[in-house]
Design a protein around this motif. Sequence first.
Motif, short mmCIF file in Angstrom:
data_model
loop_
_atom_site.label_atom_id
_atom_site.label_comp_id
_atom_site.label_asym_id
_atom_site.label_seq_id
_atom_site.Cartn_x
_atom_site.Cartn_y
_atom_site.Cartn_z
N ALA A 52 0.83 -1.21 0.00
CA ALA A 52 0.00 0.00 0.00
C ALA A 52 0.86 1.26 0.00
O ALA A 52 0.44 2.31 -0.50
N ALA A 53 2.08 1.15 0.55
CA ALA A 53 3.00 2.29 0.59
C ALA A 53 3.79 2.44 -0.71
O ALA A 53 4.66 3.29 -0.81
N GLY A 54 3.49 1.59 -1.68
CA GLY A 54 4.15 1.71 -2.98
C GLY A 54 5.29 0.74 -3.20
O GLY A 54 6.09 0.93 -4.12
N GLY A 55 5.40 -0.28 -2.35
CA GLY A 55 6.48 -1.25 -2.50
C GLY A 55 7.64 -0.95 -1.57
O GLY A 55 7.71 0.12 -0.96
N GLY A 56 8.56 -1.91 -1.45
CA GLY A 56 9.66 -1.81 -0.51
C GLY A 56 10.56 -0.62 -0.72
O GLY A 56 10.95 0.06 0.24
N THR A 57 10.92 -0.34 -1.97
CA THR A 57 11.84 0.77 -2.26
C THR A 57 11.21 2.10 -1.87
O THR A 57 11.85 2.94 -1.21
N ARG A 58 9.96 2.31 -2.25
CA ARG A 58 9.29 3.58 -1.91
C ARG A 58 9.05 3.66 -0.40
O ARG A 58 9.23 4.73 0.20
N ALA A 59 8.63 2.55 0.21
CA ALA A 59 8.38 2.55 1.66
C ALA A 59 9.64 2.91 2.44
O ALA A 59 9.58 3.59 3.47
N ALA A 60 10.80 2.48 1.94
CA ALA A 60 12.06 2.75 2.62
C ALA A 60 12.38 4.24 2.65
O ALA A 60 13.14 4.70 3.51
N THR A 61 11.78 5.02 1.75
CA THR A 61 12.01 6.47 1.76
C THR A 61 11.09 7.16 2.77
O THR A 61 11.24 8.36 3.00
N ARG A 62 10.15 6.44 3.34
CA ARG A 62 9.17 7.02 4.26
C ARG A 62 9.43 6.68 5.72
O ARG A 62 8.76 7.20 6.61
N THR A 63 10.40 5.80 5.97
CA THR A 63 10.71 5.38 7.34
C THR A 63 12.12 4.82 7.35
O THR A 63 12.79 4.78 6.32
N ARG A 64 12.57 4.36 8.49
CA ARG A 64 13.90 3.75 8.55
C ARG A 64 13.83 2.32 8.02
O ARG A 64 12.80 1.66 8.13
N GLY A 65 14.91 1.87 7.47
CA GLY A 65 14.96 0.52 6.94
C GLY A 65 15.19 0.53 5.44
O GLY A 65 15.32 1.59 4.82
N SER A 66 15.23 -0.65 4.87
CA SER A 66 15.48 -0.80 3.44
C SER A 66 14.48 -1.79 2.86
O SER A 66 13.82 -2.54 3.59
N ALA A 67 14.41 -1.81 1.54
CA ALA A 67 13.50 -2.74 0.87
C ALA A 67 13.84 -4.17 1.25
O ALA A 67 12.94 -4.99 1.49
N SER A 68 15.13 -4.51 1.33
CA SER A 68 15.51 -5.89 1.68
C SER A 68 15.13 -6.22 3.12
O SER A 68 14.71 -7.34 3.42
N LEU A 69 15.24 -5.25 4.01
CA LEU A 69 14.84 -5.48 5.41
C LEU A 69 13.33 -5.66 5.50
O LEU A 69 12.84 -6.54 6.21
#
Length: 167
Positions: free
Chosen positions: A24-41
Amino acid sequence: MTGRQLPSRDYLGLKAAFRDLVEAAGGGTRAATRTRGSASLFSRYGAVQEEMQAPLDVVADLEAETGDLIVTRALAALHGYVLVPNPEGVPSAANFGRHLGVLAREAGDVISGLGEALADDGVVSDREARALLGEVREAQEALAHLGSDLTRVADGDGRAIRRKVAP
């Protein structure tokens, strides 16, 4: 998952809810720009073979970003609760006449929708159930607003709007 309080399926359900939230946040890569962490995490948090879960602050950030409390709602359901938003913009005086109208409309929408779903084959399909859930949530919100106003009046923090009744 050993040493835990809940069955594995419950933790797997929370992982599934987190995967839905990341989507819902746009996928792992986009979500990672909105909080701490990374797409792989984020992928590891959602992976069924991993025991780790998403931290609460990451969930809170992504739910704020999406405006949808996907994980919070799943967690509430896990414990037998239904998540209903607090009433916003509480007026200075409770208008119980308005509450009656809103409650009647929202409950009527649920009853009407359920009746329509049952009318054709006597069964509520998954599509019909999803449509009805929105109506049920609106009715729950209307009840929460009423409950808030009743609590304010009972606690002496609010006053009810009184309408004169014609003789």
